[in-house]
Motif scaffolding. Structure first.
Motif, PDB file in Angstrom:
ATOM      1  N   UNK A   2       0.837  -1.199   0.000  1.00 31.10           N
ATOM      2  CA  UNK A   2       0.000   0.000   0.000  1.00 31.10           C
ATOM      3  C   UNK A   2       0.872   1.248   0.000  1.00 31.10           C
ATOM      4  N   UNK A   3       0.371   2.279  -0.697  1.00 29.23           N
ATOM      5  CA  UNK A   3       1.099   3.546  -0.762  1.00 29.23           C
ATOM      6  C   UNK A   3       0.842   4.352   0.510  1.00 29.23           C
ATOM      7  N   UNK A   4       1.852   5.066   0.944  1.00 25.93           N
ATOM      8  CA  UNK A   4       1.743   5.922   2.129  1.00 25.93           C
ATOM      9  C   UNK A   4       1.388   7.345   1.708  1.00 25.93           C
ATOM     10  N   UNK A   5       0.671   8.096   2.551  1.00 28.82           N
ATOM     11  CA  UNK A   5       0.417   9.512   2.269  1.00 28.82           C
ATOM     12  C   UNK A   5       1.737  10.292   2.238  1.00 28.82           C
ATOM     13  N   UNK A   6       1.706  11.446   1.624  1.00 28.05           N
ATOM     14  CA  UNK A   6       2.901  12.285   1.510  1.00 28.05           C
ATOM     15  C   UNK A   6       3.451  12.622   2.893  1.00 28.05           C
ATOM     16  N   UNK A   7       4.753  12.491   3.058  1.00 28.89           N
ATOM     17  CA  UNK A   7       5.408  12.810   4.325  1.00 28.89           C
ATOM     18  C   UNK A   7       5.567  11.623   5.261  1.00 28.89           C
ATOM     19  N   UNK A  59       5.172  -8.209   6.914  1.00 28.97           N
ATOM     20  CA  UNK A  59       4.441  -7.666   5.770  1.00 28.97           C
ATOM     21  C   UNK A  59       3.023  -7.265   6.167  1.00 28.97           C
ATOM     22  N   UNK A  60       2.368  -8.081   6.984  1.00 29.48           N
ATOM     23  CA  UNK A  60       1.015  -7.747   7.453  1.00 29.48           C
ATOM     24  C   UNK A  60       1.040  -6.483   8.308  1.00 29.48           C
ATOM     25  N   UNK A  61       2.071  -6.313   9.121  1.00 35.04           N
ATOM     26  CA  UNK A  61       2.204  -5.107   9.943  1.00 35.04           C
ATOM     27  C   UNK A  61       2.386  -3.865   9.075  1.00 35.04           C
ATOM     28  N   UNK A  62       3.223  -3.978   8.044  1.00 35.63           N
ATOM     29  CA  UNK A  62       3.437  -2.846   7.141  1.00 35.63           C
ATOM     30  C   UNK A  62       2.137  -2.461   6.421  1.00 35.63           C
ATOM     31  N   UNK A  63       1.392  -3.461   5.958  1.00 39.64           N
ATOM     32  CA  UNK A  63       0.116  -3.187   5.286  1.00 39.64           C
ATOM     33  C   UNK A  63      -0.850  -2.499   6.252  1.00 39.64           C
ATOM     34  N   UNK A  64      -0.923  -2.986   7.483  1.00 39.57           N
ATOM     35  CA  UNK A  64      -1.814  -2.406   8.486  1.00 39.57           C
ATOM     36  C   UNK A  64      -1.427  -0.954   8.747  1.00 39.57           C
ATOM     37  N   UNK A  65      -0.131  -0.685   8.952  1.00 35.61           N
ATOM     38  CA  UNK A  65       0.322   0.681   9.228  1.00 35.61           C
ATOM     39  C   UNK A  65       0.005   1.602   8.051  1.00 35.61           C
ATOM     40  N   UNK A  66       0.202   1.121   6.814  1.00 32.17           N
ATOM     41  CA  UNK A  66      -0.062   1.944   5.633  1.00 32.17           C
ATOM     42  C   UNK A  66      -1.552   2.264   5.524  1.00 32.17           C
ATOM     43  N   UNK A  67      -2.406   1.262   5.726  1.00 32.63           N
ATOM     44  CA  UNK A  67      -3.854   1.499   5.669  1.00 32.63           C
ATOM     45  C   UNK A  67      -4.297   2.448   6.783  1.00 32.63           C
ATOM     46  N   UNK A  68      -3.746   2.248   7.978  1.00 35.65           N
ATOM     47  CA  UNK A  68      -4.072   3.104   9.112  1.00 35.65           C
ATOM     48  C   UNK A  68      -3.684   4.554   8.818  1.00 35.65           C
ATOM     49  N   UNK A  69      -2.484   4.765   8.259  1.00 37.86           N
ATOM     50  CA  UNK A  69      -2.014   6.122   7.950  1.00 37.86           C
ATOM     51  C   UNK A  69      -2.904   6.777   6.889  1.00 37.86           C
ATOM     52  N   UNK A  70      -3.324   6.021   5.892  1.00 41.17           N
ATOM     53  CA  UNK A  70      -4.202   6.574   4.854  1.00 41.17           C
ATOM     54  C   UNK A  70      -5.571   6.942   5.432  1.00 41.17           C
ATOM     55  N   UNK A  71      -6.114   6.085   6.271  1.00 43.37           N
ATOM     56  CA  UNK A  71      -7.439   6.289   6.832  1.00 43.37           C
ATOM     57  C   UNK A  71      -7.487   7.463   7.815  1.00 43.37           C
ATOM     58  N   UNK A  72      -6.464   7.605   8.641  1.00 42.12           N
ATOM     59  CA  UNK A  72      -6.458   8.606   9.706  1.00 42.12           C
ATOM     60  C   UNK A  72      -5.482   9.757   9.454  1.00 42.12           C
TER      61      UNK A  72
END
Length: 112
Positions: A2-7, A59-72
């Motif tokens: 998953x892509x991360x938001x800018x910054x 990998x599951x942790x990275x996906x979770x963190x990326x989704x969490x960052x996008x959502x919040x």
């Protein structure tokens, strides 16, 4: 992945990845214990008491963190942008080094 938001970016943090916004650590993941095949512990803590999740692997942790960052993203940026340093009680404004008055002894109090 998953892509991360800018910054936002992943950097190494102790035994696993850490999710950062600038210099602020937002979340980190590490193996829960040293057993082979152990689950990974994910800690999310943007200036709040930490919240933990247990996932199968890095990998599951990275996906979770990326989704969490996008959502919040908006709320995270608002919380991190606050000027108060971490570990300050927002109600009293005191930090961990604050001294509290000692209660006086009642041993010598006369009751008449």
């Amino acid at each position: 992945m998953d892509a991360l938001p800018a910054g936002f970016e992943f950097r190494d943090y102790l035994d696993g990845p850490g999710l950062y916004l600038g210099s602020e650590l937002l979340a980190n993941a590490c193996p829960a214990n040293s057993d082979p095949g152990a689950p990974w512990r994910l800690c999310i803590s943007p200036r709040r008491p930490p919240r933990y999740e247990f996932l199968a692997d890095e990998a599951a942790c990275r996906r979770y963190m990326a989704r969490w960052a996008c959502l919040w993203e908006a709320e995270i940026r608002e919380r991190i942008g606050q000027s108060r340093p971490p570990f300050v009680n927002p109600v009293s404004g005191t930090g961990p080094e604050t001294r509290h008055p000692r209660p006086r002894s009642r041993r010598h109090v006369r009751i008449e």
